[in-house]
Motif scaffolding. Structure first.
Motif, PDB file in Angstrom:
ATOM      1  N   SER A   1       0.832  -1.205   0.000  1.00 40.03           N
ATOM      2  CA  SER A   1       0.000   0.000   0.000  1.00 40.03           C
ATOM      3  C   SER A   1       0.866   1.254   0.000  1.00 40.03           C
ATOM      4  N   SER A   2       0.486   2.222  -0.836  1.00 39.48           N
ATOM      5  CA  SER A   2       1.169   3.521  -0.851  1.00 39.48           C
ATOM      6  C   SER A   2       0.279   4.614  -0.270  1.00 39.48           C
ATOM      7  N   THR A   3      -0.870   4.219   0.296  1.00 42.53           N
ATOM      8  CA  THR A   3      -1.835   5.215   0.769  1.00 42.53           C
ATOM      9  C   THR A   3      -2.242   5.058   2.228  1.00 42.53           C
ATOM     10  N   LEU A   4      -1.965   3.905   2.851  1.00 42.35           N
ATOM     11  CA  LEU A   4      -2.410   3.682   4.225  1.00 42.35           C
ATOM     12  C   LEU A   4      -1.832   4.719   5.179  1.00 42.35           C
TER      13      LEU A   4
ATOM     14  N   CYS B   1       7.174  -5.039   8.707  1.00 42.03           N
ATOM     15  CA  CYS B   1       5.998  -4.974   7.843  1.00 42.03           C
ATOM     16  C   CYS B   1       5.596  -3.530   7.534  1.00 42.03           C
ATOM     17  N   PHE B   2       6.109  -2.566   8.311  1.00 39.57           N
ATOM     18  CA  PHE B   2       5.792  -1.154   8.088  1.00 39.57           C
ATOM     19  C   PHE B   2       6.889  -0.406   7.323  1.00 39.57           C
ATOM     20  N   ARG B   3       7.990  -1.054   7.072  1.00 41.82           N
ATOM     21  CA  ARG B   3       9.159  -0.371   6.511  1.00 41.82           C
ATOM     22  C   ARG B   3       8.822   0.358   5.208  1.00 41.82           C
ATOM     23  N   GLY B   4       9.233   1.640   5.139  1.00 39.42           N
ATOM     24  CA  GLY B   4       9.117   2.418   3.917  1.00 39.42           C
ATOM     25  C   GLY B   4       7.721   2.894   3.581  1.00 39.42           C
ATOM     26  N   MET B   5       6.770   2.747   4.476  1.00 40.33           N
ATOM     27  CA  MET B   5       5.393   3.185   4.192  1.00 40.33           C
ATOM     28  C   MET B   5       5.302   4.700   4.416  1.00 40.33           C
ATOM     29  N   ALA B   6       5.558   5.447   3.359  1.00 42.53           N
ATOM     30  CA  ALA B   6       5.714   6.892   3.465  1.00 42.53           C
ATOM     31  C   ALA B   6       4.437   7.618   3.880  1.00 42.53           C
TER      32      ALA B   6
ATOM     33  N   ASN C   1      10.891  -9.257  17.557  1.00 38.27           N
ATOM     34  CA  ASN C   1      12.178  -8.652  17.193  1.00 38.27           C
ATOM     35  C   ASN C   1      12.165  -7.178  17.580  1.00 38.27           C
ATOM     36  N   ARG C   2      13.079  -6.760  18.458  1.00 39.60           N
ATOM     37  CA  ARG C   2      13.064  -5.397  18.990  1.00 39.60           C
ATOM     38  C   ARG C   2      14.003  -4.470  18.219  1.00 39.60           C
ATOM     39  N   ASN C   3      13.874  -4.415  16.915  1.00 39.71           N
ATOM     40  CA  ASN C   3      14.656  -3.475  16.108  1.00 39.71           C
ATOM     41  C   ASN C   3      13.739  -2.330  15.705  1.00 39.71           C
ATOM     42  N   PHE C   4      14.067  -1.124  16.171  1.00 40.48           N
ATOM     43  CA  PHE C   4      13.186   0.027  15.949  1.00 40.48           C
ATOM     44  C   PHE C   4      13.685   0.964  14.844  1.00 40.48           C
ATOM     45  N   ASP C   5      14.711   0.535  14.094  1.00 37.14           N
ATOM     46  CA  ASP C   5      15.235   1.373  13.012  1.00 37.14           C
ATOM     47  C   ASP C   5      14.202   1.606  11.918  1.00 37.14           C
ATOM     48  N   VAL C   6      13.205   0.717  11.829  1.00 33.83           N
ATOM     49  CA  VAL C   6      12.140   0.881  10.831  1.00 33.83           C
ATOM     50  C   VAL C   6      11.454   2.238  10.988  1.00 33.83           C
TER      51      VAL C   6
END
Length: 213
Positions: free
Chosen positions: A124-127, A148-153, A167-172
């Motif tokens: 999705s590019s609109t959510l 799953c949220f990475r790059g959702m502008a 997984n506790r990586n918050f760089d996303v």
């Protein structure tokens, strides 16, 4: 209102499941053509409703999705702005959302297999808002990571309710330029992890991104 709900209204029709025949019968009566809550859809009933009636709908609330295995028909609804799914037990996938060019809000409740790794979100590019809820009377559901949220502008808000994060990586979070709100249960992260997010992303607000009270 009654015009915004679709269910089997005939007392002696047997199962409450919405089949294509029952949908056509109920749609003879006045109903909203933009907002609808549908109860107990079968897979065939779901596909029939989307193909015959779905084009005009902006908001769909699918209550009790235990009979649905494949949500891909939703991908054809260009006018769909918001969708809520509840009790999804027979599938571990969402759908390709690239065709949902108006979709802004997605809410999912009690869908353990879907929530685990919902990578279809990135189509999705609109959510703008994504809200996950665990089961009401069960253990918290597990989200594998924030990947799953990475790059959702377009994403502005994330809600994780009754969710455990594996997984506790918050760089996303750094790949979400318009994110304003990040809500989650206070026990999902440690105090140190919350403090790190607050320091790294001071523009974010959230129910647990604050002093404990």
């Amino acid at each position: 209102t009654a015009e915004q709900e679709l269910y089997d209204s005939r007392k002696h029709s047997g199962s409450k499941e919405l089949t294509p025949e029952k949908i056509d019968y109920e749609m003879q009566f006045p109903h909203s053509d933009s907002v609808m809550m549908l109860h107990h859809l079968t897979q065939a009933g779901f596909e029939h409703f989307v193909s015959v009636y779905g084009e005009s709908y902006r908001v769909l609330y699918l209550n009790d999705c235990t009979g649905i295995r494949d949500f891909s028909p939703l991908g054809d609804l260009k006018n769909l702005e918001a969708v809520r799914l509840e009790w999804c037990r027979k599938t571990d996938k969402l759908w390709d959302m690239s065709g949902n060019t108006s979709l802004k809000v997605l809410s999912i409740t009690d869908a353990k297999k879907i929530v685990e790794n919902p990578m279809e979100l990135r189509t999705s590019s609109t959510l703008e808002e994504i809200r996950f809820w665990g089961a009401f009377f069960d253990n918290k559901h597990t989200l594998d990571s924030l990947e799953c949220f990475r790059g959702m502008a377009s994403l502005r808000r994330i809600d994780l309710n009754d969710i455990k994060l594996k997984n506790r990586n918050f760089d996303v979070l750094s790949t979400l330029p318009n994110l304003e709100e990040f809500h989650f249960d206070a026990g999902m992260l440690t105090t140190e992890e919350i403090a790190w997010i607050v320091a790294k992303y001071p523009h974010l607000s959230g129910d647990s991104l604050c002093a404990y009270n």
